[in-house]
Design a protein around this motif. Structure first.
Motif, short mmCIF file in Angstrom:
data_model
loop_
_atom_site.label_atom_id
_atom_site.label_comp_id
_atom_site.label_asym_id
_atom_site.label_seq_id
_atom_site.Cartn_x
_atom_site.Cartn_y
_atom_site.Cartn_z
N PRO A 1 -2.65 -4.74 -8.11
CA PRO A 1 -3.43 -3.97 -7.13
C PRO A 1 -2.73 -3.87 -5.79
N SER A 2 -3.09 -2.86 -5.03
CA SER A 2 -2.58 -2.70 -3.68
C SER A 2 -3.08 -3.81 -2.77
N ASP A 3 -2.26 -4.17 -1.79
CA ASP A 3 -2.67 -5.17 -0.80
C ASP A 3 -3.81 -4.67 0.08
N ALA A 4 -4.11 -3.38 0.01
CA ALA A 4 -5.30 -2.88 0.69
C ALA A 4 -6.55 -3.52 0.10
N LEU A 5 -6.44 -4.01 -1.15
CA LEU A 5 -7.55 -4.72 -1.80
C LEU A 5 -7.46 -6.22 -1.59
N GLN A 6 -6.25 -6.75 -1.47
CA GLN A 6 -6.08 -8.20 -1.29
C GLN A 6 -6.41 -8.65 0.13
N GLY A 7 -6.02 -7.85 1.13
CA GLY A 7 -6.20 -8.25 2.53
C GLY A 7 -7.62 -8.64 2.88
N PRO A 8 -8.64 -7.85 2.52
CA PRO A 8 -10.02 -8.22 2.85
C PRO A 8 -10.45 -9.55 2.21
N VAL A 9 -9.96 -9.83 1.00
CA VAL A 9 -10.32 -11.10 0.37
C VAL A 9 -9.67 -12.25 1.11
N LEU A 10 -8.41 -12.09 1.50
CA LEU A 10 -7.72 -13.12 2.27
C LEU A 10 -8.45 -13.38 3.59
N ALA A 11 -8.86 -12.31 4.24
CA ALA A 11 -9.61 -12.46 5.49
C ALA A 11 -10.94 -13.16 5.27
N ASP A 12 -11.61 -12.85 4.18
CA ASP A 12 -12.88 -13.51 3.87
C ASP A 12 -12.69 -15.02 3.65
N VAL A 13 -11.59 -15.40 3.01
CA VAL A 13 -11.32 -16.82 2.79
C VAL A 13 -11.13 -17.52 4.14
N VAL A 14 -10.36 -16.90 5.01
CA VAL A 14 -10.11 -17.48 6.34
C VAL A 14 -11.40 -17.61 7.12
N ARG A 15 -12.18 -16.55 7.15
CA ARG A 15 -13.43 -16.56 7.91
C ARG A 15 -14.45 -17.51 7.27
N GLY A 16 -14.44 -17.59 5.93
CA GLY A 16 -15.35 -18.48 5.25
C GLY A 16 -15.10 -19.94 5.57
N ASP A 17 -13.87 -20.25 5.97
CA ASP A 17 -13.54 -21.61 6.38
C ASP A 17 -13.85 -21.87 7.85
N GLY A 18 -14.43 -20.86 8.51
CA GLY A 18 -14.90 -21.06 9.88
C GLY A 18 -13.89 -20.78 10.97
N HIS A 19 -12.81 -20.09 10.66
CA HIS A 19 -11.78 -19.83 11.67
C HIS A 19 -12.08 -18.52 12.42
N ASP A 20 -12.01 -18.60 13.75
CA ASP A 20 -12.37 -17.47 14.61
C ASP A 20 -11.18 -16.89 15.37
N ARG A 21 -10.12 -17.68 15.49
CA ARG A 21 -8.94 -17.25 16.25
C ARG A 21 -7.72 -17.43 15.33
N VAL A 22 -7.24 -16.32 14.79
CA VAL A 22 -6.30 -16.40 13.67
C VAL A 22 -5.02 -15.62 13.99
N ALA A 23 -3.89 -16.30 13.88
CA ALA A 23 -2.59 -15.65 14.00
C ALA A 23 -2.16 -15.16 12.62
N PRO B 1 0.81 -1.23 0.00
CA PRO B 1 0.00 0.00 0.00
C PRO B 1 0.84 1.27 0.00
N THR B 2 2.11 1.17 0.40
CA THR B 2 3.02 2.32 0.46
C THR B 2 3.00 3.15 -0.82
N PHE B 3 2.90 2.48 -1.96
CA PHE B 3 3.07 3.18 -3.23
C PHE B 3 1.90 4.08 -3.61
N THR B 4 0.74 3.86 -3.02
CA THR B 4 -0.43 4.66 -3.40
C THR B 4 -0.18 6.15 -3.17
N ASP B 5 0.42 6.49 -2.06
CA ASP B 5 0.64 7.90 -1.73
C ASP B 5 2.11 8.28 -1.74
N TYR B 6 2.92 7.47 -2.39
CA TYR B 6 4.36 7.74 -2.41
C TYR B 6 4.66 8.99 -3.23
N GLU B 7 5.59 9.80 -2.75
CA GLU B 7 5.96 11.04 -3.44
C GLU B 7 6.90 10.70 -4.60
#
Length: 422
Positions: free
Chosen positions: A162-184, A146-152
């Motif tokens: 794409p920025s990982d600001a877009l990838q992170g929510p999808v990764l989290a959805d995959v984890v949660r969709g598999d039923g995991h509640d306590r995630v490192a 995400p650093t590059f979005t506002d880099y001078e």
């Protein structure tokens, strides 16, 4: 519009004065003669700084070959400004900031108008100031921090990944969709790792998951026992590992500690998406990674491009980020055609515009014909629609969800579109 507003003629003059000084200094450091970068001579010159060696060497061949393939396709269509693009100037990022910076200096000294790369976000950060400060366009097909979005960067840096600001929510959805509640969540301590860790953790917590561990590790360490033990002690039902090749040791440690894919949910991201990963983690027993999942920026389904690329480079096995790099090269070439100049200080203003709000075209040849007819173009790339934001990056992402099957073979489960909006 936004890009033009960022660069007045006076500012551009200052940029090129700085460029001459910078490149001269780089030449003295390299001990060789220097050619001023970004000179307009009617010939579009390209260079790359990509991983020929180092941890991400598996990402080198697809990006390098796709760069060369794009140049061949452009030249078949008559080249840029009536001249063929010459052979690309090569540079190795090597997984080392110092080497990447030296390579960037050598590429700049060759008088290129644009630089493709680096593959790793950290490597790009090692030389982005050199390139953009010299008034040379830089485009990466795989930088996701995400650093590059506002880099001078004075508006000279672009990316088709794409920025990982877009990838992170999808990764989290995959984890949660598999039923995991306590995630490192653990990640390498660089801009890529920290950025994806933050976006993944935030999305997990917003969705009600508990994140008992959210830590970074030194990717240059030789012993990962401490971070593995920290994960095991937290008793998670899922773990996300954000890393490159060094993370194979972490995955080995998690398996040995009883928190591998056979016991809990184990997830990775684009840095671990590799057909070779299971055998690197467990030589001779790739099935030990069975069930691991992950996410990575995906490309639109484009069998024609894949077929033609493999005909161009028959030995190519890995394809990750190859389409995005092809689109970097093509976008640069189209911007130069629209600007009627190989001067990056001029064609940089067209980089955003050629990707949206015009007549759609899907190849350099087709787009070039529209330009010749006086039309505004909207280049939809081989990786999918680009639609650059004013910051010079895709405004939405198609994210692949992958897994390793019972035999340890890499499989695509599905793709999802992420816009960063709820």
């Amino acid at each position: 519009m936004y890009a033009s507003m960022r660069r007045s003629a006076a500012r551009r003059s200052g940029v090129f004065l700085g460029a001459a000084l910078l490149v001269a200094a780089a030449g003295m450091q390299g001990g060789g003669a220097t050619q001023a970068a970004a000179a307009e001579d009617g010939e579009l010159k390209l260079g790359y700084v990509l991983p020929e060696t180092g941890q991400l060497a598996f990402l080198g061949p697809p990006q390098i070959e796709s760069t060369k393939f794009a140049i061949e396709e452009i030249n078949k269509a008559g080249g840029v400004l009536g001249k063929p693009i010459p052979a690309v100037v090569s540079g190795d990022e090597a997984g080392q900031e110092a080497v990447a910076a030296q390579s960037a200096n050598r590429v700049l000294n060759a008088g290129v108008d644009a630089v493709i790369g680096a593959a790793a976000s950290g490597m790009s950060l090692a030389f982005i100031d050199r390139v953009t400060g010299a008034g040379v366009v830089q485009c990466s097909g795989s930088n996701t921090a995400p650093t590059f979005t506002d880099y001078e960067d004075d508006g000279f840096y672009f990316r088709t990944a794409p920025s990982d600001a877009l990838q992170g929510p999808v990764l989290a959805d995959v984890v949660r969709g598999d039923g995991h509640d306590r995630v490192a969540v653990i990640a390498r301590a660089d801009d890529y790792g920290r950025g994806l860790l933050d976006s993944t953790r935030d999305a997990l917590e917003e969705d009600g998951a508990e994140v008992p561990v959210a830590e970074t590790y030194d990717p240059k360490t030789t012993n990962f026992d401490q971070i593995v033990q920290q994960v095991a002690d937290a008793n998670p039902d899922g773990v996300v590992v954000i890393g490159f090749e060094e993370a194979t040791q972490i995955l080995q440690g998690l398996i040995e500690a009883g928190v591998g894919p056979q016991q809990i949910g184990v997830y990775g991201a684009d840095g671990l998406r590799s057909e070779e990963l299971p055998n690197l983690v467990s030589p001779g027993n790739p099935e030990r990674l069975a069930g691991m999942k992950g996410t990575a920026p995906a490309s639109a389904s484009n069998p024609d491009y894949v077929k033609r690329l493999k005909e161009f480079a028959p030995d190519l096995k890995e394809l990750q980020f190859a389409p995005q790099v092809f689109d970097c090269v093509t976008t640069i070439a189209l911007a130069a055609e629209v600007a009627k100049s190989d001067d990056p200080g001029r064609f940089v203003d067209e980089m955003v515009g050629v990707t949206k709000d015009g007549d759609k075209c899907t190849s350099f040849a087709a787009c070039k014909e529209l330009i010749a007819d006086g039309k505004d173009i909207d280049y939809d790339g081989v990786s999918g629609p680009l639609d650059f934001t004013d910051r010079g990056e895709p405004g939405q992402a198609t994210i692949e969800v992958y897994t390793y099957d019972d035999q340890g073979a890499l499989k695509t489960l599905r793709t999802e579109v992420s816009t960063g909006e709820e």
